[in-house]
Every structure is written in C-alpha cells, then in structure tokens.
Design a protein around this motif. Structure first.
Motif, PDB file in Angstrom:
ATOM      1  N   HIS A  38       0.992  -1.191  -0.076  1.00 50.14           N
ATOM      2  CA  HIS A  38       0.186   0.027   0.229  1.00 50.14           C
ATOM      3  C   HIS A  38       0.737   1.266  -0.037  1.00 50.14           C
ATOM      4  O   HIS A  38       0.785   2.003  -0.929  1.00 50.14           O
ATOM      5  N   HIS A  39       1.548   1.401   1.101  1.00 47.86           N
ATOM      6  CA  HIS A  39       2.499   2.503   1.354  1.00 47.86           C
ATOM      7  C   HIS A  39       3.471   2.817   0.233  1.00 47.86           C
ATOM      8  O   HIS A  39       3.915   3.822  -0.222  1.00 47.86           O
ATOM      9  N   ARG A  45       3.001   3.184  -3.511  1.00 46.89           N
ATOM     10  CA  ARG A  45       2.345   4.537  -3.786  1.00 46.89           C
ATOM     11  C   ARG A  45       3.176   5.609  -3.682  1.00 46.89           C
ATOM     12  O   ARG A  45       3.316   6.637  -4.705  1.00 46.89           O
ATOM     13  N   SER A  49       2.971  10.662   6.686  1.00 45.24           N
ATOM     14  CA  SER A  49       1.572  10.040   7.107  1.00 45.24           C
ATOM     15  C   SER A  49       1.658   8.536   7.150  1.00 45.24           C
ATOM     16  O   SER A  49       1.255   7.684   7.903  1.00 45.24           O
ATOM     17  N   ALA A  50       2.509   8.030   6.045  1.00 49.64           N
ATOM     18  CA  ALA A  50       2.595   6.525   6.326  1.00 49.64           C
ATOM     19  C   ALA A  50       3.283   6.085   7.395  1.00 49.64           C
ATOM     20  O   ALA A  50       3.013   4.876   8.154  1.00 49.64           O
ATOM     21  N   GLU A  96       0.702   5.915  10.197  1.00 50.19           N
ATOM     22  CA  GLU A  96      -0.127   4.776   9.971  1.00 50.19           C
ATOM     23  C   GLU A  96       0.366   3.384  10.471  1.00 50.19           C
ATOM     24  O   GLU A  96      -0.269   2.712  11.078  1.00 50.19           O
ATOM     25  N   THR A 137      -0.670   0.828  13.553  1.00 51.35           N
ATOM     26  CA  THR A 137      -1.009  -0.434  13.208  1.00 51.35           C
ATOM     27  C   THR A 137      -0.312  -1.320  13.722  1.00 51.35           C
ATOM     28  O   THR A 137      -0.678  -2.330  14.367  1.00 51.35           O
ATOM     29  N   ARG A 189      -7.207   3.293  10.725  1.00 49.82           N
ATOM     30  CA  ARG A 189      -8.439   3.143   9.712  1.00 49.82           C
ATOM     31  C   ARG A 189      -7.913   2.545   8.468  1.00 49.82           C
ATOM     32  O   ARG A 189      -8.477   1.431   7.750  1.00 49.82           O
ATOM     33  N   THR A 190      -6.665   3.340   7.673  1.00 48.34           N
ATOM     34  CA  THR A 190      -6.328   2.623   6.700  1.00 48.34           C
ATOM     35  C   THR A 190      -5.784   1.372   6.336  1.00 48.34           C
ATOM     36  O   THR A 190      -6.320   0.729   5.454  1.00 48.34           O
ATOM     37  N   VAL A 234      -9.203  -0.402   6.145  1.00 49.59           N
ATOM     38  CA  VAL A 234      -9.676  -0.401   4.766  1.00 49.59           C
ATOM     39  C   VAL A 234      -8.964  -1.431   3.695  1.00 49.59           C
ATOM     40  O   VAL A 234      -9.843  -2.010   2.820  1.00 49.59           O
ATOM     41  N   ARG A 235      -7.464  -1.448   3.930  1.00 51.02           N
ATOM     42  CA  ARG A 235      -6.765  -2.523   2.910  1.00 51.02           C
ATOM     43  C   ARG A 235      -7.187  -3.938   3.355  1.00 51.02           C
ATOM     44  O   ARG A 235      -7.487  -4.565   2.517  1.00 51.02           O
ATOM     45  N   HIS A 238     -13.996   7.489  10.096  1.00 49.82           N
ATOM     46  CA  HIS A 238     -13.224   8.792   9.971  1.00 49.82           C
ATOM     47  C   HIS A 238     -13.446   9.506  11.387  1.00 49.82           C
ATOM     48  O   HIS A 238     -14.457   9.562  11.715  1.00 49.82           O
TER      49      HIS A 238
END
Length: 414
Positions: free
Chosen positions: A146-147, A150, A167-168, A171, A175, A213-214, A217-218, A232
C-alpha cells in the motif's frame, strides 16, 4: 604603500596567503587531493574538488574537512572503498555523507534521487525487525503493497514524498501498536480481530490511534478481515489565535529581534497569507517580483501585493539569503536555502523555531485565512493564496460570512 605581495604563488590571485605563499583555494585543493590519494581520475571526484574549491568561502570548506568522518569519507571515495554512487554513499550513513551527496547532486555529479524514499525503505525494515509473525506479516504487506508502492510512484513522477512518508509512518506505527496489543492481550491477529477489539483500542487511548483506519480499509479489500470498520475521525475543534494575538505576532516578526531574518519572513508568510510552512519552505525565490510599482508575490493563480514594511523585510532577506557561500554556490533557486546544497530548509526546522518562539502555527493559519475571507470573496482568496475553493468557503462558513456579502469588495486584485 604596502611592500608585501599578497598574490598566490600558484594561481597569481591576490587573495592573501593562507599557507606559505598559497591562497586558501590552492591550499584547499592540495588538502583534498591528499585525502583522495592524489589527483582523482573519477570525473565525479574531479568535479567535486573543483566545486569545493570554487566556493565563495573556501576557508569554510577547510574547516569542514577537518572532521574525522569527512576525512574518512573522502579517503574511502578516493581509494575506491566507497563507490561514487548513491548505493556507495548509502553504506556510510551519517550527516557528512548526506552533505556530500547533496553537493554531488547539486553539481550534477550524481543523478537526483528522492530524499525521503530510501530512508522510508530502511525505516520499514527496522520497524518490522523482531515482530511476532502474526504482526509482522500483515504490517509488511500493508507497508510495502500500500504505502511503499504509492510513494515510489510519487517519487518517479517527481512529486514531493515528504508528506506521504510522514503520514505512512504514523499509520504503520499505530498499526504495529494495535496488532501487538491485540496479540499480547487477546492472542488474536489482524485476521481474527473483532469490532469490539478495535472499539476498545480506540476508546482507551489518544486520537492518534484512529490512524489504523487505512490498515483496515486495505484489510477489507484484501479479504484479510471484512468485519471491522473504523470510522473517519473529525476534529472536534479548530484552533485559532485571536486577531489581537495575530497582530501582535505580526508586529513582533516585523520589528522584533527574537528570531533571525529567514524565520521572521517565513512566519510572516504564515501570519499574513495563511501559507502552510511545509509549502513556505519550498517556495522558489522567483515567486517574488519587485518592481518600481511595488512588490508582488505569487502564491496562487495570480500575484498578490506585498505591503510595506513586509516588502522591505523580504527585500533584505533576498539580498542576504543564508547558506549560499559554501560548496553549494550562490545559485540556489529557493527562497529559503538549506545548508545542504540544492535543497530548501526542512519544514520541521522552521516549525520548531516558530513554535519555540511561542507561535501557535495552526491557530495562526486558521486566523489568517479567516480574516482574509472576511475581506474578500472566498473564491478570490483561494485563487490568490493557492487554496481550494472548498477550503476557502469552509473558512468563510466558520466566519459566518455568506459569499453574497462580498460583492464589490476586494483587497487582493489579480
């Protein structure tokens, strides 16, 4: 009449004698050749020596090379123990290496490379080390597929990766914390996690925990866990200075001596024009246009007037930008050049200096844009300052000023 001859016996430049009858530049060249094991044959090292010796203040390079780490680095490059490449420099991680890498890139002796991506890759490896398998495996997949994928795409496209990397990291860190807690408390994994587990975790800690949250979602897309939902998080309050506080800080930065000139200019761009400091540090000097009719600065789609005495402050800063007299040379395009050649100041450097001074950064930006949308139509403010219409109208709504009241009023002419 002074009877002494101050010309260098080698280059014949009248610059004073630094060592014997040699000037500082020729002395520096001898020292660099000595550290590199003689006159270098590698074109990149030849260019590096020439760039360092062409510095406006070669004396500062002479001081720099006295560092034991710098000497070891130059000797390694000279004898081939360290290859003159990004991979070779990666094998010697330290501040001195990054300074040398920046010089080589700035003078086009090494190809440009994203600053944050390789550090992020190394950070991921360190973050995964020692984790239990049922924590490490889902985090590794999340971090890489994901991160990292991207962020690599952004780097290839030439986009800034600083924000996405920051930001990554947050997260991924949150996690890891959650999955370790889940593993140690309930002996469950990401696949067997329940909604109750997530709700308990979010309710019993700081709001930063919502960064998981991310991951979920993944996890739902990857069919790892389809039962958990993380909503959110909306900020409950929007910090803001009072207008009196904002005006007091403007006066302090314009006339006070509590901070050096570059940081005062950066702070004024925040307080007057609501510019985020992440954006401020990356401004090129070319956004400023100083003519007989006055100074303008282009922050959005059209130039905006710069009032006095702030225009004088910018003028003084442009005439004496720091960090331009060493190996980087005087041709930096940035409004706020870094000590690293070819780069601008790191945003955290400016943020920390202004925070230490006592400025509430987010509060200052919110108050600045809030005042501007009271004076101009939000769409005009957005165009002038580089904001989206959505953000500008949101601040106008918070200020309880419907756009229809602005007809015919404007302080920001295109």
């Amino acid at each position: 009449m002074i009877p002494y001859d101050f010309h260098c016996e080698r280059c014949d430049v009248e610059a004073g004698h630094h060592r014997g009858r040699l000037c500082a530049r020729c002395s520096l060249r001898d020292d660099l050749h000595g550290l590199l094991g003689g006159t270098p044959h590698n074109p990149a090292l030849v260019g590096l020596v020439d760039a360092l010796c062409a510095s406006d203040r070669p004396e500062s390079i002479i001081v720099w090379k006295r560092s034991t780490k710098v000497q070891e680095l130059l000797r390694g490059l000279g004898d081939g123990a360290i290859s003159v490449s990004h991979e070779g420099l990666d094998s010697v991680p330290c501040k001195q290496t990054e300074h040398l890498r920046a010089l080589l890139q700035h003078h086009e002796l090494l190809p440009q490379r994203d600053v944050y991506l390789p550090r992020f890759e190394q950070w991921i490896e360190a973050k995964l080390e020692g984790l239990p398998d049922d924590v490490r495996q889902p985090v590794q997949q999340f971090a890489t597929w994901h991160h990292l994928r991207r962020i690599r795409a952004k780097a290839v496209a030439g986009a800034s990766t600083r924000g996405p990397v920051h930001s990554a990291k947050q997260e991924i860190t949150e996690t890891v914390k959650f999955l370790l807690w889940l593993h140690e408390t309930y002996q469950r994994s990401a696949a067997t996690c329940t909604q109750q587990d997530v709700d308990e975790w979010l309710a019993t800690g700081p709001t930063t925990r919502s960064a998981i949250r991310t991951f979920f979602v993944r996890a739902k897309k990857d069919r790892l866990n389809t039962t958990v939902t993380v909503q959110h998080r909306s900020a409950k309050a929007s910090p803001s200075l009072s207008q009196d506080q904002r005006l007091a800080w403007i006066q302090e930065l314009l006339t006070g001596t509590s901070e050096s000139l570059p940081y005062r200019v950066a702070g004024m761009l925040l307080l007057l024009y609501a510019q985020p400091l992440v954006k401020v540090v990356a401004f090129p000097a070319s956004i400023v246009d100083d003519s007989d009719s006055g100074m303008t600065i282009t922050l959005g789609t059209h130039p905006t007037d710069v009032p006095e005495p702030f225009a004088t402050l910018i003028r003084t800063h442009l005439g004496a930008r720091p960090n331009l007299r060493t190996g980087a040379g005087p041709d930096s395009p940035w409004l706020f050049p870094s000590t690293l050649a070819g780069r601008h100041l790191h945003p955290n450097t400016v943020m920390d200096r202004l925070r230490d001074l006592g400025v509430n950064l987010l509060g200052a930006r919110n108050r600045a844009i809030g005042e501007l949308v009271l004076e101009c139509p939000p769409s005009l403010v957005a165009d002038a300052l580089g904001y989206s219409y959505q953000v500008a109208f949101l601040h106008a709504d918070k200020a309880a000023e419907p756009w229809a009241r602005y007809a015919g009023r404007s302080i920001m002419s295109p």
